[in-house]
Write a protein that holds these residues in place. Structure first.
Motif, PDB file in Angstrom:
ATOM      1  N   LEU A 183       0.827  -1.207   0.000  1.00  0.00           N
ATOM      2  CA  LEU A 183       0.000   0.000   0.000  1.00  0.00           C
ATOM      3  C   LEU A 183       0.864   1.260   0.000  1.00  0.00           C
ATOM      4  O   LEU A 183       0.517   2.263  -0.627  1.00  0.00           O
ATOM      5  N   GLY A 184       1.991   1.199   0.690  1.00  0.00           N
ATOM      6  CA  GLY A 184       2.869   2.361   0.744  1.00  0.00           C
ATOM      7  C   GLY A 184       3.684   2.574  -0.517  1.00  0.00           C
ATOM      8  O   GLY A 184       4.333   3.614  -0.673  1.00  0.00           O
ATOM      9  N   ASN A 185       3.639   1.595  -1.440  1.00  0.00           N
ATOM     10  CA  ASN A 185       4.467   1.698  -2.648  1.00  0.00           C
ATOM     11  C   ASN A 185       3.679   1.459  -3.943  1.00  0.00           C
ATOM     12  O   ASN A 185       4.273   1.139  -4.976  1.00  0.00           O
ATOM     13  N   LEU A 186       2.356   1.609  -3.890  1.00  0.00           N
ATOM     14  CA  LEU A 186       1.537   1.338  -5.069  1.00  0.00           C
ATOM     15  C   LEU A 186       1.969   2.160  -6.277  1.00  0.00           C
ATOM     16  O   LEU A 186       1.909   1.695  -7.415  1.00  0.00           O
ATOM     17  N   GLY A 187       2.412   3.384  -6.015  1.00  0.00           N
ATOM     18  CA  GLY A 187       2.758   4.267  -7.122  1.00  0.00           C
ATOM     19  C   GLY A 187       4.060   3.907  -7.826  1.00  0.00           C
ATOM     20  O   GLY A 187       4.276   4.341  -8.962  1.00  0.00           O
ATOM     21  N   ARG A 188       4.934   3.121  -7.183  1.00  0.00           N
ATOM     22  CA  ARG A 188       6.237   2.850  -7.791  1.00  0.00           C
ATOM     23  C   ARG A 188       6.477   1.364  -8.102  1.00  0.00           C
ATOM     24  O   ARG A 188       7.455   1.029  -8.741  1.00  0.00           O
ATOM     25  N   LEU A 189       5.568   0.488  -7.654  1.00  0.00           N
ATOM     26  CA  LEU A 189       5.761  -0.932  -7.904  1.00  0.00           C
ATOM     27  C   LEU A 189       5.379  -1.289  -9.339  1.00  0.00           C
ATOM     28  O   LEU A 189       4.312  -0.934  -9.820  1.00  0.00           O
ATOM     29  N   ASP A 190       6.262  -1.987 -10.020  1.00  0.00           N
ATOM     30  CA  ASP A 190       5.918  -2.564 -11.315  1.00  0.00           C
ATOM     31  C   ASP A 190       5.967  -4.084 -11.167  1.00  0.00           C
ATOM     32  O   ASP A 190       6.229  -4.617 -10.091  1.00  0.00           O
ATOM     33  N   ARG A 191       5.712  -4.786 -12.245  1.00  0.00           N
ATOM     34  CA  ARG A 191       5.633  -6.248 -12.179  1.00  0.00           C
ATOM     35  C   ARG A 191       6.938  -6.860 -11.703  1.00  0.00           C
ATOM     36  O   ARG A 191       6.959  -7.764 -10.873  1.00  0.00           O
TER      37      ARG A 191
END
Length: 385
Positions: A183-191
């Motif tokens: 949740l804290g990294n939704l904006g930067r996580l990719d596959r």
């Protein structure tokens, strides 16, 4: 009128204001009475309509029939629970009948209509909901996920019991990203980054839980669930959600966002009674019947509580049965393995494959073919229930 429009006919000003506030994204159109509502139909049928019968019931019935025939889901508002009124409305084509004071139920029924459809190519979310504790919901969740998982179908099990979930223990995995981390990294996580950080069972099945970070469990809030599930849809063919406990806000957020709900019970009187209560409540919350599938776990043909008895008591048919092979399941849990690994010939694997095929045709393509005699006598046995 666009297909997604919701038409309000004769709805009280206070009720309409509450709907608009609760569903600001919904494209509402309103008409004071049934005769004026027909003007809106010239632009096309709405996806749903709320029709009040308080002013002119007869005109309301005629409008309900017209809307229903055009494909709209019609919810009727009446002044009271009158059996004749309800029957007449249902015969005209209404899907639900509500009365004043059931605003929350009305909002949930409409929210299901305006929830954006899953875009092509995105994964499906399946919630496994236990009718009561101890019916084997977590065992079903992980092994259903194991059957659905394959080289071309990534699958994630999401454990939303953020304080004491059982999925990690069933699969004997630990570490990795927690739900609060994602949740804290939704904006930067990719596959690629997600794949390197999330927990992975040796079978390739991936798991997201709160893990050992229980001190951060309160950071997982109901408002985060739609975004979390939307994110997981982008990276997995199937997301299996386990760990819901009743109808708290976190559970309701997951139920709202799910494509389907597997309600799990056993052939025990308390479980059947609780399943009846759950089906009734899920209906009152506005979930369409096709979204909720009844799954009977630990099925025993010799039980006095037959499939017919369950269907009549619960008010819904049993859509799938899972056999009773506790020794095989115990071996799998002790080894931190899926049933596919620990007991591939168990009837449990066969039944879970059948359920997977129901949810995602061709997902269980690797299942062994049954002989014509097995199919024949299986049908006969099932018909005898």
């Amino acid at each position: 009128m666009e297909n997604g429009t919701i038409l309000l006919v004769g709805v009280a000003a206070g009720t309409e204001a509450g709907l608009r506030a609760a569903l600001p994204e919904a494209p509402f159109e309103s008409a004071e009475e049934s005769t004026r509502a027909r003007h809106h139909l010239s632009a096309g049928a709405p996806c749903a309509a709320v029709v009040s019968l308080e002013r002119d019931p007869q005109a309301g019935f005629e409008l309900i029939a017209t809307l229903s025939a055009a494909g709209a889901r019609v919810i009727v508002l009446g002044g009271k629970k009158d059996a004749d009124l309800i029957l007449h409305a249902m015969r005209a084509g209404a899907h639900e009948f509500l009365v004043a004071g059931e605003e929350e139920r009305l909002q949930r029924a409409l929210r299901e209509q305006v929830r954006p459809p899953v875009a092509k190519g995105l994964g499906q979310v399946t919630v496994v909901l236990a009718a009561k504790g101890g019916v084997g919901a977590t065992a079903l969740s992980v092994n259903l996920a194991g059957v659905l998982h394959g080289p071309e179908a990534r699958v994630c099990v999401l454990d939303l019991d953020v304080h004491k979930g059982d999925v990690l223990g069933f699969l004997d995995v630990s570490g990795g990203y927690s739900i609060s981390d994602v949740l804290g990294n939704l904006g930067r996580l990719d596959r690629e980054l997600l794949g390197s950080a999330i927990l992975r069972h040796r079978s390739g099945l991936e798991v997201l839980a709160q893990s050992e970070k229980l001190q951060e469990a309160d950071r997982v809030e109901p408002r985060h669930i739609p975004a979390l599930l939307g994110f997981l849809r982008q990276h997995y063919r199937h997301v299996i959600v386990d760990g819901l406990r009743g109808f708290d806000d976190l559970s309701l957020a997951a139920l709202d966002a799910a494509d389907r709900i597997l309600l799990v019970l056993t052939q025990e009187v308390p479980a059947v009674r609780d399943a009846h209560r759950y089906v009734e409540l899920l209906g009152r919350l506005g979930y369409p019947p096709g979204k909720v599938l009844l799954v009977l776990n630990r099925f025993q043909r010799s039980s006095d509580i037959t499939l017919r008895v369950i269907a009549e008591t619960v008010g819904a048919p049993v859509e799938a049965t899972i056999g009773n092979d506790y020794p095989a399941l115990e071996r799998a849990i002790r080894a931190g393995a899926l049933l596919l690994e620990a007991a591939p010939r168990s009837e449990l694997v066969r039944d879970v494959r059948a359920l997977a095929e129901r949810l995602a045709p061709r997902a269980a393509a690797g299942a062994p073919r049954r002989s014509i005699f097995h199919k024949l006598f299986g049908r006969i046995d099932h018909a005898a229930q």
